[in-house]
Structures are given as C-alpha cells and as structure tokens.
Design an enzyme around this catalytic site. Structure first.
Site, PDB file in Angstrom:
ATOM      1  N   ALA A  17      32.655 128.522  27.479  1.00 42.52           N
ATOM      2  CA  ALA A  17      31.691 130.158  27.988  1.00 42.52           C
ATOM      3  C   ALA A  17      31.073 129.937  26.210  1.00 42.52           C
ATOM      4  O   ALA A  17      29.684 131.759  26.551  1.00 42.52           O
ATOM      5  CB  ALA A  17      32.173 131.275  28.456  1.00 42.52           C
ATOM      6  N   SER A  49      26.035 116.452  37.115  1.00 41.83           N
ATOM      7  CA  SER A  49      25.066 115.599  36.468  1.00 41.83           C
ATOM      8  C   SER A  49      24.436 114.759  37.471  1.00 41.83           C
ATOM      9  O   SER A  49      25.073 113.994  38.880  1.00 41.83           O
ATOM     10  CB  SER A  49      25.335 115.072  35.438  1.00 41.83           C
ATOM     11  OG  SER A  49      24.421 114.336  34.952  1.00 41.83           O
ATOM     12  N   THR A 106      34.428 128.255  31.441  1.00 41.61           N
ATOM     13  CA  THR A 106      35.190 127.463  31.138  1.00 41.61           C
ATOM     14  C   THR A 106      33.525 126.986  30.389  1.00 41.61           C
ATOM     15  O   THR A 106      32.626 126.737  30.389  1.00 41.61           O
ATOM     16  CB  THR A 106      35.986 126.599  31.325  1.00 41.61           C
ATOM     17  OG1 THR A 106      34.996 125.625  32.002  1.00 41.61           O
ATOM     18  CG2 THR A 106      37.185 126.796  32.641  1.00 41.61           C
ATOM     19  N   TYR A 154      31.498 109.594  31.009  1.00 41.92           N
ATOM     20  CA  TYR A 154      30.605 110.419  31.530  1.00 41.92           C
ATOM     21  C   TYR A 154      30.063 110.942  32.730  1.00 41.92           C
ATOM     22  O   TYR A 154      30.895 111.333  33.516  1.00 41.92           O
ATOM     23  CB  TYR A 154      29.989 111.217  30.605  1.00 41.92           C
ATOM     24  CG  TYR A 154      29.068 112.166  30.452  1.00 41.92           C
ATOM     25  CD1 TYR A 154      29.320 113.511  30.311  1.00 41.92           C
ATOM     26  CD2 TYR A 154      27.403 111.812  31.312  1.00 41.92           C
ATOM     27  CE1 TYR A 154      28.500 114.630  30.726  1.00 41.92           C
ATOM     28  CE2 TYR A 154      27.051 113.290  32.029  1.00 41.92           C
ATOM     29  CZ  TYR A 154      27.838 114.602  31.381  1.00 41.92           C
ATOM     30  OH  TYR A 154      27.322 115.976  31.509  1.00 41.92           O
ATOM     31  N   SER A 172      28.458 128.605  24.574  1.00 40.32           N
ATOM     32  CA  SER A 172      27.520 128.118  24.093  1.00 40.32           C
ATOM     33  C   SER A 172      27.023 127.382  25.689  1.00 40.32           C
ATOM     34  O   SER A 172      27.578 126.850  26.475  1.00 40.32           O
ATOM     35  CB  SER A 172      27.413 126.734  23.189  1.00 40.32           C
ATOM     36  OG  SER A 172      28.283 125.572  23.646  1.00 40.32           O
ATOM     37  N   GLY A 173      25.298 127.113  25.638  1.00 45.21           N
ATOM     38  CA  GLY A 173      24.625 125.946  26.800  1.00 45.21           C
ATOM     39  C   GLY A 173      24.680 126.552  27.632  1.00 45.21           C
ATOM     40  O   GLY A 173      24.365 127.624  27.908  1.00 45.21           O
TER      41      GLY A 173
END
Length: 301
Positions: free
Chosen positions: A10, A171, A8, A193, A12-13
């Site tokens: 996919a 993260s 998911t 976040y 960019s980044g």
C-alpha cells in the site's frame, strides 16, 4: 461499524493510489496498510489522515516474500480485528526485468504491435532467485505469500452472514503458456512474473470454488500499463518520457494503457476450473510441507 479494508503493497504504485481513491469514495472506512517498509507506511498513513481526518488508518508490517513475516502479520491482524471486509492482494515484484530488443523491433513492424505493447508478451524476461524460505522469489511474493495470508486469515474472512471480498492485482501479461502444473514456481523458465500472474488467476477461480459457500468471494483485476516503480525498472524514466507520445496514440486502439496508478485503480480469461483446482491442491500440499519444516526448525531451536 466501519468496513475494514486490508491492502498489501500500500505504500506506492497502485496500492497507494487505491488507498487514496477508496477514502475519496468513503472516508468512513478503516484502511489497514500492509507494507514491508514501515517508515514509508507511516508517511503514507500521515498523508492519508491529513487529507481525510475522519478516516481510520492503521499499519501492519508485512513482507509477502517472507513466511515468518506473513505469520507474524496475520497473528497481529487476528488480535486487532474480528473481520475483514475487503482484502486487496496487490503487492508484487518483477525483479531485474530485461527487454528483448530483437522481439521489440520485430513486433514494431508486425500486426501484433498493439497486443505486444499492451501485454509485453515475449518482451520481458526476469532473473529469479531463491528466498530464505527455499521458494522462488517471484512465486512466493506474488502468489504463495498471499495464499498463506488468506489461509491464516480465514477466521476473519469466512462469515456467511457478512461476505468478504478478495481482489487480486493480476496482469494482461498473465499467459497460460508460461505456467505449468509441473513447475508451479517457474523455476525452469525465464518469465516468472507472467507465470505468477496466471497462477493468481487460477487461484482466484479455485478460491471461489472452495470458499463461496462460506461467504468469501475472489476476483482478479488488471490495472493496465502504468508508470510505477515496477515499469521504471523495465526502462529508465527518460525513455518512458520519449515513448509517451506513442503510448498516448496507442490508447485510441487499446484500453490497457491507463498510464497512471490513479487511472489503473478504475479496473479494480483463459482458465479452466480443473486446472485451477489442481493448482490449489498443489498449494495446499506445499503449505503442509512448509509448516512441517517450520515445526522441525522450531523444535530444534
């Protein structure tokens, strides 16, 4: 048979870098790119096939911030595939990040400067909003949309004779102090976040507890601090260029500064199983409520 990998976010980044690195390791894979923007996805697919012509690369439209999109995507995936070997749950957002300048300058002259830069703890707040599904946007995008994706794809994932793997992009910003079982969507806080990433860590624990016996295994990874569209949303690109020498210096003291999505994919906890299970049960309850609401809406139409 080719191993099937669903990713998911996919286009960019980290997601895009992951696609490239996976095919560099094994171009006999079937990559399925789950993306919101189909034109971007088509461009990525063409680029991947140009460099790895023997690979198989397909696309499915998926917006994890929209439950109708999740249900449609899973319907298509169940028609295309008999199994999924790996699912990288990578898509995520940090909307309207705002930097706490006072906290930044306080941290610069404290012993916690490296920790502050590597985790952004206390530095970032976000303005969240409600989606058309009636959920907090960050929670739905980063957590609940992926949870529903897994629930719907269970027939493709749970095969004890051929285990499947879930890999979540978490993260270092995930903080227990920003998460509450009484407010799992973080509707009353300013760091959705961080809350969502801690929720992902909890969910991974609960999924292992409930699905390992069916051949489904879950893990979380932190790709570190990289320059992507998400980080460019915090500070303009020219500011990142100005502070880059400082970040390079900090790399000698902390391994969190991977700098590029390519490096971040190398990676690919303060948790307890009781809290994880309670959170999982709350998600199941919310899922049931959502399905009842959808059913009522369909009946009225």
């Amino acid at each position: 048979m080719r191993k099937v990998v669903l990713i998911t976010g996919a286009s960019s980044g980290v997601g895009l870098a992951l696609c490239r690195r996976l095919l560099e390791e094994d171009d006999a894979l079937h990559l399925c790119l789950a993306c919101r923007n189909m034109s971007k996805a088509e461009a990525v697919r063409a680029s991947l096939l140009a460099s790895h012509p023997v690979a198989e690369v397909s696309i499915v439209q998926l917006d994890v911030s929209s439950l109708p999109s999740v249900f449609q995507a899973t319907k298509e995936l169940k028609q295309r595939f008999q199994r999924l070997d790996y699912v990288y749950l990578n898509a995520g957002i940090m909307p309207n990040p705002q930097l706490n300048i006072k906290a930044l300058f306080r941290g610069l002259f404290s012993r916690k400067v490296i920790h502050m830069f590597s985790t952004a703890e206390g530095l970032l707040t976000q303005n969240d909003k409600i989606t058309p599904d009636g959920l907090q946007e960050v929670f739905e995008t980063n957590v609940f949309g992926h949870f529903i994706l897994i629930q719907e794809l269970e027939p493709l994932l749970c095969h004890s004779e051929s285990p499947s793997q879930l890999i979540w992009t978490s993260s270092r910003n995930a903080k227990k102090s920003n998460f509450s079982l009484e407010d799992v969507q973080h509707s009353k806080g300013q760091e959705p976040y961080s809350s969502s990433k801690y929720a992902i860590d909890l969910l991974s624990v609960a999924l292992n507890r409930n699905f390992n016996h069916q051949g489904l295994y879950s893990s979380v990874v932190c790709p570190g601090t990289m320059l992507t569209n998400l980080t460019y949303g915090i500070l303009p690109p020219f500011v990142w260029m100005l502070i880059m020498p400082i970040i390079w210096l900090l790399r000698f003291f902390a391994n969190a500064f991977t700098l590029t999505p390519h490096n971040g994919t190398e990676a690919l906890m303060d948790l307890d199983e009781d809290t994880a299970e309670k959170f999982y049960q709350k998600l199941l309850k919310l899922e049931k409520q959502i399905r009842v609401t959808i059913q009522k809406t369909n009946n009225q139409n």
